[in-house]
Design an enzyme around this catalytic site. Structure first.
Site, PDB file in Angstrom:
ATOM      1  N   GLY A 361      40.067  43.635  36.026  1.00 38.90           N
ATOM      2  CA  GLY A 361      41.184  43.637  36.959  1.00 38.90           C
ATOM      3  C   GLY A 361      42.453  43.137  36.305  1.00 38.90           C
ATOM      4  O   GLY A 361      42.528  42.953  35.081  1.00 38.90           O
ATOM      5  N   GLY A 362      43.462  42.887  37.146  1.00 36.80           N
ATOM      6  CA  GLY A 362      44.749  42.444  36.627  1.00 36.80           C
ATOM      7  C   GLY A 362      44.698  41.083  35.971  1.00 36.80           C
ATOM      8  O   GLY A 362      45.518  40.766  35.107  1.00 36.80           O
ATOM      9  N   ALA A 366      35.433  40.352  35.125  1.00 41.69           N
ATOM     10  CA  ALA A 366      34.487  39.599  35.944  1.00 41.69           C
ATOM     11  C   ALA A 366      33.061  39.961  35.552  1.00 41.69           C
ATOM     12  O   ALA A 366      32.753  41.125  35.272  1.00 41.69           O
ATOM     13  CB  ALA A 366      34.718  39.881  37.421  1.00 41.69           C
ATOM     14  N   ASP A 481      48.252  39.268  45.375  1.00 46.23           N
ATOM     15  CA  ASP A 481      47.699  40.520  44.835  1.00 46.23           C
ATOM     16  C   ASP A 481      46.687  41.105  45.822  1.00 46.23           C
ATOM     17  O   ASP A 481      45.538  41.360  45.479  1.00 46.23           O
ATOM     18  CB  ASP A 481      47.041  40.264  43.481  1.00 46.23           C
ATOM     19  CG  ASP A 481      46.730  41.573  42.736  1.00 46.23           C
ATOM     20  OD1 ASP A 481      47.418  42.574  42.987  1.00 46.23           O
ATOM     21  OD2 ASP A 481      45.786  41.580  41.920  1.00 46.23           O
TER      22      ASP A 481
END
Length: 663
Positions: A361-362, A366, A481
């Site tokens: 992700g940004g 993960a 976000d």
């Protein structure tokens, strides 16, 4: 006043009068049609609320818009006879007459141009396929199953380009199945008829059960081979089963003698097969062994590097680790920090744990880690783009985020900070993200995300964001976000908001990659606010309603540029509101008002001017009011916001917020 003015006024008056009488006339027509239908079909008195002295729109099974009947749902009422009288209800959008005793042929329905859902199943209708139905271009659902229809299925069904459901099972349809090429078709069934010939390629992806009980059908997905009859060019012969064994002996109609394979030839064939299989197996073994060796070597390097990061032993294991300690500044090593209520474990446990990458992700990558005791956690390894002024700033922000506990937030359990590595440990959410539920595996075989679940997720996510906004009022915390990838589902299917409060560590040009969700005032690189969170949440609601990705480029489906709020506004402005909603939602009845209600909330949230957007606490209340907010308990930390479950969350005190300044 001039004669011209008098003439204009007269024309205006006549026009209004005409509109009034036209409307009244239509309404009277609807009333007469329904009463005529009742008198001929309701022999058991089930429609006793239908009488000329009451409002038509309050009758059993009747719904109206502007005094015109738009929905007629009369199921399992023992109605009999014809439905001829209903063909004049020209504003009908939904007609459901399931499980009655209606009979005869289906009348001409071509005047019902607004019809979207037509359910006539489990009656006694007969005759050929109702040809007028193929002209209803806005039809989404068509169910004629369990009747006595006969004749051929018309190829003109291909004209119904919006069709999602086509149920024709348990009738007496005959002939071949036409090549119905409908890209959105999801629910299809023609079992229990008298169909024959080859199944078209456009329908071969459906399971074989939907073609069952048609003995003369052949082709995929059935295990019946279509033979060519030389006397009928282009026409398949009666289907015949594929032989169960490749060595089965075939009979010849012209020669009753059986051809037998000699023993020598049989042994040669077997030896040849064994030799070929051995060579193929050897090649595959060599290929996979090389891949395995390369992968193992690569993984060993990764594990060695991660062991340096994860190791909690205060003494270095090797020179590389000792060198990294010195580079970290003053020999100070990183350490795991756990929050209250979290079971402590060593970073060595993470190293030994089986790991699975969940996604990038940004903020970083993960992983799911399963510890030795079976406990599952999610570990986020922050990317290099995450910029922190200093260790104290990072620890202060983590201290605030780690104390946020709510039924609709993914709890931060622990963190690790070192100069070269920053790790966050969260609860593991086993049911994936809202993004995957909405956009994953689109097409035949997909399980659609139903409306009740979508509304539940929207309400839960709203509570989570509202809790963040109300937790530290001196800081005015933001999520920063909000997007469907950051709304996860726990084991009970409850929405849990993740990755909150991390956007302050990312440069504005990095967070701008989520432009599809970002408020217009943030395009110039300014930091997120609670009002910009509301905008992002409004886009999330539009995503739930439309099934479209709110990116600048809709990579989920069309690949075309989509500014979701602007597109929705343009469609609503043209008074085609129903076209906004995800086609998958059209299968559910009696939800139009709820969908429109959520659409209005989403449009309020995505107002271009920040001051015109509601607060998240108000958004929660509005979403819960769609279905009455039944049964939720108030949380003392929510300023009157209802909690999704009975689970309470400790309030974050102002002291918790004191260690970090507002950004």
């Amino acid at each position: 006043m001039s004669r011209l003015s008098h003439l204009c006024l007269s024309l205006l008056f006549l026009s209004l009068l005409h509109c009034h009488f036209a409307s009244s006339s239509s309404s009277v027509t609807d009333l007469e049609s329904l009463l005529n239908f009742k008198s001929s079909a309701d022999s058991t008195g089930k429609l006793n609320s239908w009488n000329s002295t009451t409002d038509t729109c309050k009758w059993t099974g009747v719904s109206c818009v502007g005094n015109r009947v738009t929905r007629l749902v009369l199921e399992n009422l023992q109605l009999t006879g014809s439905i001829e009288q209903l063909a004049s209800l020209t504003e009908l959008r939904v007609l459901s007459l399931k499980r009655n005793h209606l009979s005869g042929s289906v009348p001409d329905l071509s005047k019902l141009t607004a019809l979207k859902l037509l359910f006539l199943s489990e009656n006694q209708f007969s005759g050929e396929f109702p040809a007028s139905v193929t002209s209803l271009s806005r039809l989404y659902r068509l169910d004629l199953s369990f009747n006595n229809f006969s004749g051929e299925i018309p190829p003109s069904l291909t004209h119904l380009t919006h069709l999602l459901t086509l149920r024709l099972e348990t009738n007496s349809f005959s002939g071949q199945i036409p090549n119905i090429n409908l890209s959105d078709l999801q629910d299809f069934n023609v079992s229990g008829n008298k169909l024959e010939g080859q199944i078209p390629n456009s329908l071969s992806q459906f399971p074989k059960s939907i073609f069952s009980q048609n003995p003369s059908l052949c082709g995929a997905p059935l295990l019946l081979k279509c033979s060519i009859d030389p006397t009928k060019p282009g026409q398949p012969e009666r289907a015949r089963a594929i032989p169960s064994s490749p060595t089965s002996v075939h009979s010849n109609n012209n020669n009753k003698s059986t051809t037998r394979i000699s023993t020598v030839a049989l042994v040669a064939i077997i030896l040849g097969d064994v030799l070929i299989l051995s060579l193929v197996s050897l090649l595959l073994y060599c290929c996979f062994w090389r891949q395995y060796a390369t992968s193992r070597k690569k993984n060993s390097k990764v594990l060695e590097g991660e062991k340096i990061v994860y190791s909690s032993n205060p003494y270095p294991h090797n020179h590389h680790q000792q060198q990294q300690q010195q580079q970290g500044g003053g020999g100070e090593r990183g350490r795991m920090v756990f929050f209250e209520g979290t079971r402590r474990f060593e970073l060595e446990d993470l190293l030994r744990a089986s790991a699975e990458m969940l996604g990038k992700g940004g903020f970083g990558t993960a992983y799911k880690a399963v510890l030795d005791d079976g406990n599952e956690v999610a570990v986020k390894r922050l990317k290099d783009a995450v910029t922190v002024a200093g260790k104290k700033e990072f620890e202060n922000q983590m201290e605030v985020l780690g104390r946020l506990r709510h039924a609709n937030l993914v709890s931060l359990k622990a963190y690790y900070f070192a100069r070269e590595e920053k790790l966050l440990v969260y609860e593991y959410m086993p049911n994936g993200s809202l993004f995957w539920l909405l956009h994953g595996n689109r097409g035949p075989g997909r399980t659609p995300l139903d409306w009740t679940t979508r509304l539940k997720i929207a309400a839960g996510a709203a509570r989570g964001v509202a809790f963040i906004h109300n937790s530290c009022k001196t800081l005015k915390l933001t999520h920063g976000d909000i997007k469907s990838n950051n709304v996860l589902l726990d084991i009970s299917g409850n929405a849990r908001v993740s990755d909150f409060g991390l956007s302050i560590f990312l440069p504005s040009q990095i967070t701008a990659k989520s432009n599809g969700y970002r408020a217009p005032e943030l395009i110039d690189g300014r930091k997120s606010t609670q009002k910009s969170d509301v905008y992002s949440f409004g886009v999330l609601l539009l995503e739930i309603l439309t099934g479209k990705c709110p990116n600048l480029v809709d990579t989920c489906h069309s690949g075309e540029a989509v500014d979701l709020p602007r597109w929705v506004q343009s469609v609503v402005r043209e008074e085609w509101t129903a076209e906004v909603f995800d086609l998958e939602l059209m299968r559910y009845k009696d939800i139009e008002e709820e969908m429109v209600g959520l659409l209005q909330i989403a449009m309020a949230c995505t107002a271009a001017t920040a001051d015109n957007r509601p607060k998240m606490s108000h958004v929660v209340k509005m979403i819960e009011d769609i279905r009455g907010g039944g049964g939720s308990e108030a949380s003392p930390c929510n300023d009157g916001i209802n909690s999704a479950t009975a689970e309470s969350s400790p309030c974050v005190s102002e002291d918790t917020c004191g260690g970090i300044t507002s950004r």
